[in-house]
Design an enzyme around this catalytic site. Structure first.
Site, PDB file in Angstrom:
ATOM      1  N   GLU A 133      46.389  36.248  37.812  1.00 53.41           N
ATOM      2  CA  GLU A 133      45.980  35.871  36.433  1.00 53.41           C
ATOM      3  C   GLU A 133      46.735  36.465  35.362  1.00 53.41           C
ATOM      4  O   GLU A 133      46.102  37.227  34.345  1.00 53.41           O
ATOM      5  CB  GLU A 133      44.360  36.432  36.353  1.00 53.41           C
ATOM      6  CG  GLU A 133      43.456  35.622  36.986  1.00 53.41           C
ATOM      7  CD  GLU A 133      41.877  36.307  37.272  1.00 53.41           C
ATOM      8  OE1 GLU A 133      41.169  35.430  37.071  1.00 53.41           O
ATOM      9  OE2 GLU A 133      41.862  37.529  37.152  1.00 53.41           O
TER      10      GLU A 133
HETATM   11  C1  TNX Z   1      39.026  36.882  39.208  1.00 56.02           C
HETATM   12  S1  TNX Z   1      40.464  36.001  41.696  1.00 56.02           S
HETATM   13  C2  TNX Z   1      39.494  37.984  39.633  1.00 56.02           C
HETATM   14  C3  TNX Z   1      39.089  39.132  39.131  1.00 56.02           C
HETATM   15  C4  TNX Z   1      37.802  39.069  38.688  1.00 56.02           C
HETATM   16  C5  TNX Z   1      37.020  37.890  39.384  1.00 56.02           C
HETATM   17  C6  TNX Z   1      35.721  37.878  39.071  1.00 56.02           C
HETATM   18  C7  TNX Z   1      41.245  37.508  41.199  1.00 56.02           C
HETATM   19  C8  TNX Z   1      42.243  37.512  42.103  1.00 56.02           C
HETATM   20  N1  TNX Z   1      40.975  37.991  40.168  1.00 56.02           N
HETATM   21  O1  TNX Z   1      39.969  39.793  38.269  1.00 56.02           O
HETATM   22  O2  TNX Z   1      37.114  40.245  38.799  1.00 56.02           O
HETATM   23  O3  TNX Z   1      37.623  36.569  39.257  1.00 56.02           O
HETATM   24  O4  TNX Z   1      34.873  36.946  40.060  1.00 56.02           O
END
Ligand code: TNX
Length: 492
Positions: free
Chosen positions: A303
């Site tokens: 992300e």
């Molecule tokens: C996505 S999936 C994230 C996290 C969040 C989570 C909450 C991923 C690798 N990163 O930063 O905490 O969703 O469900």
């Protein structure tokens, strides 16, 4: 309930179980735990630590051969495999490695009455059903991840969860140690990371929310003594606000960021073009690698929504070799894999899709994949609209959904051989206590454990649900706060 029933309640389901219903082993107050191989020392000690308080027996660990009792032997079984044979007079555990002996201990615990897990003396008798079990894992990686950044958890809370997952043959514990909301491990060459970045968490509470290196080393040893390898994660180049609040020079504009205590994702990025960013990463990786005996270091990579593609590419091209330089194998959330042709880094898939071109191409080149699909095995997803705690961006995940998928045939182009294993992440935006951790992890963590361990030929939801229902008695003895899913026939 007869002893034999316990053979049908094992979770994860072993590869092969032969009941010998004509015999029952009963632990004698004077029984010893006999070691004929030093490989079994820690597993034997762990077993004794669990059974001494509940049985009230001394359970001395000895290397003097004996005809009765619990006997650990060396064998030629493959890596994590073990044999467990129960006769009227002995429980014999055979394995070629400490890992295999730990796995056998997890099985033996479930063959004893649930009260064996109690912290205070119980009446017994301590019976084990006659049987021969031959068992080995489907995958080498069976992981649990705990996010200690969104909410901080003390070492005692982390140890409690490590104990709980070890009972289900989880062998990797992934600690998510840095994010926008906090930096949780002391880095001696960059002290503000914890002095500033370790002060806050989601919701705004402040404190010394980090582990010293000594505390981390103690956690690593604690896990090792339960057959578990710790994987530390430092998320980059996004999810880095805590570091950017601690050191202005890590930002493009040389301005320190404010601490962040909300739950948005995808807004932060380290400065990509500055050399100091990579000097910083080098220091962090060097210090952490030195106190991490396990083979892996996780560099996140998820992300990075404000990092342009070219910058993300440039960043990973410099960051990945730093991990290698310090002797560790990198793991990253799957986004990173588009940036490299190197087949050494391990890819952790987290999305909701069942196709990902970049992951498929990497698997084809030879990268191994850890399966953590969010809509299946993210422990922080709400079970239903009504259950408290959790998020729902990947939908509601009831117990059946968390179990009913095949990690070796889930992602297009990612075959059984490409899969290193299964990992259940627990993100903690809404999770602030051990009771919260347990409510979201139990029972779904056991689905990850079984998918990672048991042969696909044993996959069967009604059978899993029945065996799961039998675990509740053990959780009640241990005070685990589990979710009583209506999908599971709970036995009390
Ligand atoms: C996505 S999936 C994230 C996290 C969040 C989570 C909450 C991923 C690798 N990163 O930063 O905490 O969703 O469900």
């Amino acid at each position: 309930m007869t002893e034999t029933t316990r053979l049908q309640e094992l979770l994860p389901q072993p590869a092969e179980v032969q009941p010998h219903p004509e015999v029952t082993f009963t632990l004698d107050p004077s029984a010893a735990i006999v070691l004929t191989t030093e490989d079994a020392r820690h597993p034997a000690e762990r077993l004794a630590e669990i059974l001494r308080p509940s049985t009230g027996y001394p359970l001395e660990i000895t290397t003097t051969p004996a005809e009765t009792g619990i006997i650990f032997e060396q064998s030629e079984t493959p890596a994590e495999a073990y044999e467990l044979e129960v006769t009227a007079t002995t429980v014999t555990i055979r394995s070629a490695t400490p890992a295999g002996h730990f796995n056998a201990v997890a099985t033996l615990r479930q063959l004893l009455p649930p009260q064996a897990e109690a912290k205070t003396e119980q009446p017994g008798p301590w019976t084990v059903p006659g049987a021969k079990i031959q068992d080995h894992p489907r995958y080498p990686h069976r992981g649990a991840m705990l996010d200690v950044t969104r909410h901080f958890f003390t070492t005692d809370q982390v140890k409690r969860y490590i104990d709980q997952v070890a009972a289900y043959k989880i062998n990797y514990f992934h600690l998510h140690l840095s994010d926008d909301q906090g930096w949780r491990l002391e880095i001696k060459s960059w002290p503000n990371l914890t002095k500033i970045g370790g002060r806050t968490e989601v919701g705004g509470r402040t404190g010394n929310f980090f582990y010293t290196q000594a505390e981390y080393a103690d956690l690593v040893t604690y896990a090792q003594n339960r057959g578990i390898t710790v994987i530390p994660e430092f998320d980059m180049p996004g999810h880095t606000n805590a570091a950017q609040a601690s050191y202005p020079e890590l930002n493009d504009d040389d301005q320190a960021r404010d601490p962040y205590t909300g739950i948005e994702v995808g807004f932060s990025s380290l400065a990509i073009d500055k050399d100091i960013t990579y000097a910083f990463i080098d220091d962090v990786v060097r210090e952490v690698a030195a106190i991490t005996p396990g083979p892996y270091l996780h560099i996140g990579g998820d992300e990075a929504l404000t990092t342009p593609d070219a910058d993300y590419q440039a960043f990973m091209t410099r960051a990945l070799p730093i991990v290698q330089k310090h002797g560790k194998t990198a793991i990253g959330w799957h986004e990173f894999v588009k940036t490299t042709e190197d087949t050494t880094p391990v890819v952790q898939f987290w999305n909701q899709t069942t196709a990902d071109e970049n992951v498929a191409a990497a698997a084809k080149r030879g990268n191994k994949v850890i399966m953590s699909p969010a809509n299946r095995i993210y422990l922080d997803m709400k079970y239903t609209e009504e259950t408290e705690l959790g998020l729902k961006w990947a939908g509601h995940v009831e117990v059946e959904a968390s179990y009913d998928w095949n990690p070796g045939a889930y992602l297009d182009g990612v075959t059984e051989e490409d899969v290193l294993g299964v990992e259940a992440p627990l993100w903690t935006e809404t999770v602030a206590s051990s009771a919260d951790i347990e409510y979201l992890a139990f029972p779904r963590l056991t689905a990850a454990a079984e998918l990672g361990w048991s042969p696909q030929s044993t996959h069967d939801w009604p059978g899993f649900a029945r065996r799961l229902g039998a675990q509740a008695k053990r959780w009640e003895v241990q005070g685990i706060n589990y979710y009583r899913s209506p999908q599971v026939p709970w036995q009390d």
